[in-house]
Design a protein around this motif. Structure first.
Motif, short mmCIF file in Angstrom:
data_model
loop_
_atom_site.label_atom_id
_atom_site.label_comp_id
_atom_site.label_asym_id
_atom_site.label_seq_id
_atom_site.Cartn_x
_atom_site.Cartn_y
_atom_site.Cartn_z
N HIS A 71 33.70 49.43 46.63
CA HIS A 71 35.17 49.53 46.69
C HIS A 71 35.71 48.87 47.96
N ASP A 80 44.16 42.84 50.31
CA ASP A 80 43.24 43.13 49.23
C ASP A 80 42.81 41.85 48.51
N PHE A 82 41.56 41.51 45.63
CA PHE A 82 42.04 41.52 44.25
C PHE A 82 43.26 40.60 44.10
N GLN A 83 44.13 40.70 45.09
CA GLN A 83 45.38 39.93 45.06
C GLN A 83 45.11 38.44 45.17
N SER A 86 44.09 37.29 41.82
CA SER A 86 45.13 37.21 40.81
C SER A 86 46.14 36.12 41.14
N LYS A 87 46.33 35.82 42.41
CA LYS A 87 47.16 34.65 42.76
C LYS A 87 46.55 33.36 42.22
N GLY A 89 44.91 33.15 39.45
CA GLY A 89 44.76 33.24 38.00
C GLY A 89 43.41 33.75 37.53
N ALA A 90 42.77 34.57 38.35
CA ALA A 90 41.48 35.12 37.95
C ALA A 90 41.56 36.63 37.96
N SER A 91 40.78 37.29 37.11
CA SER A 91 40.70 38.73 37.28
C SER A 91 39.34 39.08 37.83
N SER A 106 36.60 36.45 36.35
CA SER A 106 36.66 35.53 35.23
C SER A 106 37.96 34.77 35.37
N LYS A 134 41.17 56.14 53.63
CA LYS A 134 42.11 55.98 52.51
C LYS A 134 41.39 55.97 51.17
N GLU A 135 40.22 55.38 51.16
CA GLU A 135 39.49 55.23 49.90
C GLU A 135 38.97 56.57 49.37
N ILE A 138 41.02 57.98 46.54
CA ILE A 138 40.92 57.21 45.29
C ILE A 138 39.59 57.50 44.59
#
Lengths: 429, 449
Positions: A71, A80, A82-83, A86-87, A89-91, A106, A134-135, A138
């Motif tokens: 994580h 992050d 992840f961002q 996604s910027k 165009g990938a997940s 991908s 923080k984690e 979650i």
């Protein structure tokens, strides 16, 4: 740079081991839109007792730390990761198993850019006290989600029953209590030990040019420096062949009870072709005994002891192995009695060549179907490689199996004393 | 079915770019062929659709179970499964789904492409025949379904319905739909009602089955390294419907959601679980066929569809309230559903944050990066979905359900053209209808020996 072609499958795999020890594999999949990449370390929840890189003392780390690290690796000083994906165009995603932690993305867009992001974020850890704290909230909710999931509870309960000491019995995510103890220093210690490139595999599959991608990865790695590779010392207590507990019942708010039965493998220390042959033999045998076209399946279904949730599987890694069978059932005790009786009865008869061939055909077909999935190829190839096996040997090994191979497994693996049961029963109010 | 109509033997081609999709009408069934070399298997997907309704919902679910349990030639599950195994482990399953207010039976079969098998056996023709038999030649006893099969499958269906309760996320979702759509067919569960199962007789089920193959809309997708001409020939050979088959067009659903919300419904239920399950349902008044459908896609993406979305960023990353906080939407009913697993005590806080994210979107507080990332991700998602044979057939089947004729390129172009103003306009239409919260009492899972 190496290359292997699998004519029957119409696949060509390119690979190379880089000077820092990283193994890179690239599979071209023409006609697909998506490129899928996994970056995996041979490190998971069972690796909780080891000698940290460059130190003399062994350490034992809190339960759930490999998953916690997974994580936290996504968080960087700038935010992050992840961002970032996604910027572009990938997940992205990641998962932790008993002995692997995989990071993946991908994309149907820019492969090189996302590949750089993947490699760099995994190779540049950034842990702080604040982000670690923080984690905990979650992951605490993630643990609770699994606690409420009866399928997970019955599956994990069964593994707990099997093992006296082996850490495979510890829940991958740990507990709310165990993760409360994790500090940023613990994370760095695990990271330094297990995320060395020589302990990792990068697998890329998609509509790409394999040579170009391999060179691109090489370039990226040649610009970074790593410590000398060292053999990683992991410690496991001696595990008896017997099961730790033969039965467990968990009460939950469910309407349909669940029952899983398992057989613990007595000698889970195979690697390479031997392991593949053994694993495929047990799975083939399970298919013959309890597959949908078997007389046993028909009987169990007719008697209402199983429904469509019924499934079975055998898995073995270095140090642990087990078969399991189960699903929803109206009568958990009836299920156990019937299945164990059927296994014993199977041992008394000779194996029928016809059903052996049919089961093998089915398994080969299922494997071909899996090769439609880039995710399956990348994840399974990596798992096989960590156990010194080659995914693309599956069909030839299936074809080489004989009735005596399966008979041997039947007598040696499915022993009464190696059996254990876990049930989820409806909570009494 | 758009401009291609339902006349016999008419053929149309569209979306030649990304997928090579051809449609042929044969015997009142639409055959969709997609020629591609990228798979090691050939997939067949039969979609059989009718509007979901109280009278037939449970019967239809049971029918899906019965159909996959045998054929005239292979009159038991065991014999049918053996035949499949002999076809190199061909898979066959029947499944149910709700697409808008339709209850769809999907029968899927996948066979290995013979060119990858050592002894090149001709499996394709056999597979075609078997699939046609599953739909058209079920195992009978006298003039009705075999009683033994019906009895077994009733038990299996009941267990399936009961198991929804055991998966708390699915249970909470089911309860939300029951409350939110209490007077609409969409409230019905796709597996039907558990207490109706036993009373269905083999005769009644068989009568219903005959209605289904006479009147339901049936689409067959064949995907793989195939040739359309050959497939059409095989369909003609194997799929023989009775002469009076005629798709009942009065059955097409066109349910516009007109219901206006004056007050949000809030429903609480308590169970012995560790984690509370928060589910929220919104009406959007937009469905697949509408022009602002693409804007709704983008709205959902920014709101809760991805890991960069407002729900994930605020409920999880900022407040650490949950492991998951997401939204999804139903294209044909035009609904957005939010779901999150939280501590029971955090209910008010989580609901407030979720509502705030929606308000932000109504006010147009959408950053350029949220907006662009979302569009890129949607584009990525659709391209990835069509890499999988079932995903591809589902994407194409949307057109059948909605009565549209949109190619994948048009679809992607539609997303590209969406502006922030379009998203804000959709956000203003989207209205919260019902909140369902499964509260935890927190002692689930006691162990004893």
């Amino acid at each position: 740079m190496g290359m292997k072609t699998f004519d029957q499958l119409d696949e060509t795999l390119h690979y190379e081991e880089l000077p820092n020890g990283l193994k890179v594999y690239v599979l071209e999949k023409k006609g697909f839109n998506k490129t899928y990449a996994t970056f995996t370390t041979h490190y998971g929840s069972v690796d909780n007792h080891f000698k940290p890189l460059g130190k003399d003392e062994n350490v034992k780390v809190p339960d759930g730390i490999a998953h916690f690290l997974e994580h936290k690796l996504f968080e960087k000083e700038h935010g992050d990761v992840f961002q970032d994906f996604s910027k572009q165009g990938a997940s992205a995603n990641a998962f932790t198993t008993f002995n692997r932690t995989a990071y993946l993305f991908s994309t149907t867009g820019d492969v090189k850019k996302n590949l750089t992001t993947l490699i760099d974020f995994v190779q540049e850890p950034y842990f702080t006290e604040k982000t670690v704290e923080k984690e905990k909230g979650i992951i605490g909710q993630e643990i609770r989600m699994y606690d409420d999931n009866p399928d997970w509870r019955v599956y994990f309960g069964l593994i707990e029953n099997m093992y006296h000491h082996h850490p495979v019995k510890i829940d991958i995510a740990g507990t709310e209590k165990s993760i409360a103890k994790i500090t940023k220093d613990d994370l760095y210690e695990c990271y330094e030990t297990f995320y060395h490139p020589s302990n990792m595999i990068l697998f890329i599959v998609g509509p790409i040019d394999a040579k170009e991608i391999l060179n691109f990865v090489k370039d990226n790695q040649s610009q970074k420096s790593f410590k000398e590779k060292e053999h990683i010392e992991r410690f496991f207590d001696e595990e008896p062949q017997t099961v730790a507990k033969s039965k467990k019942v968990i009460e939950m708010t469910v309407q349909t009870p669940k029952c899983y039965m398992g057989y613990k493998e007595a000698t889970p220390n195979r690697q390479g072709k031997e392991l593949m042959k053994h694993e495929l033999s047990v799975n083939l045998l399970l298919e013959m005994m309890f597959g949908k076209s078997s007389p046993n399946y028909e009987t169990l279904y007719e008697e209402g002891l199983i429904d469509q949730t019924f499934s079975f599987d055998y898995t073995e890694e270095n140090g642990f192995g087990f078969s399991m069978l189960g699903g929803d059932t109206r009568s958990p005790d009836g299920f156990v009695e019937r299945i164990s009786g059927m296994v014993e009865a199977f041992k008394q008869q000779s194996i029928d060549e016809g059903s052996f061939n049919r089961a093998r055909k089915k398994k080969i077909g299922a494997f071909l179907r899996s090769l439609n999935s880039p995710e399956f190829i990348a994840n399974q190839f990596t798992r096989y490689a960590f156990n010194e096996m080659d995914l693309f040997d599956v069909i030839p090994v299936f074809e080489s199996l004989t009735v005596p191979d399966v008979e041997e497994v039947l007598q040696n693996h499915f022993k009464k004393e190696a059996m254990t049961v876990c049930q989820v029963q409806k909570k009494k109010s | 079915m758009g401009k291609l109509g339902c006349r016999h033997n008419e053929r149309g081609t569209y979306s030649m770019g990304i997928v090579n999709h051809k449609k042929t009408n044969l015997h009142g069934m639409t055959v969709h062929t997609i020629e591609t070399k990228k798979y090691k298997t050939t997939s067949f997907i039969l979609q059989v659709k009718e509007p979901i309704n109280e009278k037939n919902v449970t019967k239809r679910a049971l029918l899906a179970y019965v159909l996959q349990s045998g054929t005239k030639d292979f009159p038991s599950s065991k014999e049918l499964r053996s035949a499949l195994d002999d076809l190199y482990g061909a898979t066959l399953n029947a499944d149910l789904s709700k697409k808008g207010e339709n209850q769809v039976i999907s029968i899927r079969m996948e066979v290995a492409n013979e060119k990858f098998l050592s002894n090149s056996e001709p499996v394709l023709d056999k597979a075609f025949h078997l699939l046609s038999q599953v739909l058209l030649a079920p195992p009978l006893e006298g003039d009705v379904f075999k009683e033994g099969i019906v009895k077994k499958e009733k038990r299996s269906l009941k267990q399936q319905i009961e198991s929804i309760y055991d998966d708390k996320m699915r249970y909470a979702n089911k309860r939300l739909l029951e409350e939110m759509y209490d007077t609409e067919p969409y409230r019905l569960n796709v597996y039907g009602n558990g207490d109706e199962v036993d009373s269905i007789s083999s005769k009644e089920l068989f009568d219903y089955y005959q209605e289904v193959i006479r009147n339901d809309k049936i689409d067959l997708y064949v995907i793989g390294d195939i040739s359309t001409d050959e497939m059409v020939e095989k369909v003609s050979k194997h799929f023989r419907f009775s002469k009076d088959r005629k798709e009942d067009e009065t059955k097409a659903v066109n349910a516009r959601d007109e219901k206006r919300i004056s007050e949000v419904k809030e429903i609480f239920e308590e169970q012995d679980v560790q984690q509370g399950k928060l589910h929220m349902g919104y009406r959007t008044y937009t469905t697949y066929a509408d022009d602002d459908y693409f804007a709704l896609q983008v709205f959902n993406g920014i709101f809760g569809g991805f890991s960069h979305s407002k729900l994930f960023m605020n409920v999880r990353e900022k407040e650490s309230l949950a492991y998951y906080a997401a939204s999804r939407f139903e294209s044909h009913k035009g609904a957005v559903f939010v779901m999150s697993g939280i501590e029971t005590a955090n209910y008010e806080k989580a609901v407030k944050i979720i509502k705030e994210q929606h308000e932000e979107m109504k006010k147009g507080n959408i950053t350029d990066s949220e907006f662009e990332q979302t569009k890129a991700m949607i584009n990525n998602q659709v391209l990835e979905t069509i890499d999988h044979p079932i995903g591809l057939s589902e994407v194409l089947y949307h057109n059948v359900v909605a009565g549209t004729d949109r190619s994948i390129e048009e679809w992607m172009e539609g997303i590209k053209r969406v502006t922030k103003d379009d998203v804000v306009a959709v956000a203003k239409k989207v209205t919260l209808d019902t909140i369902f919260f499964l509260k935890g009492a927190g002692t689930n899972g006691n162990e004893n020996v």
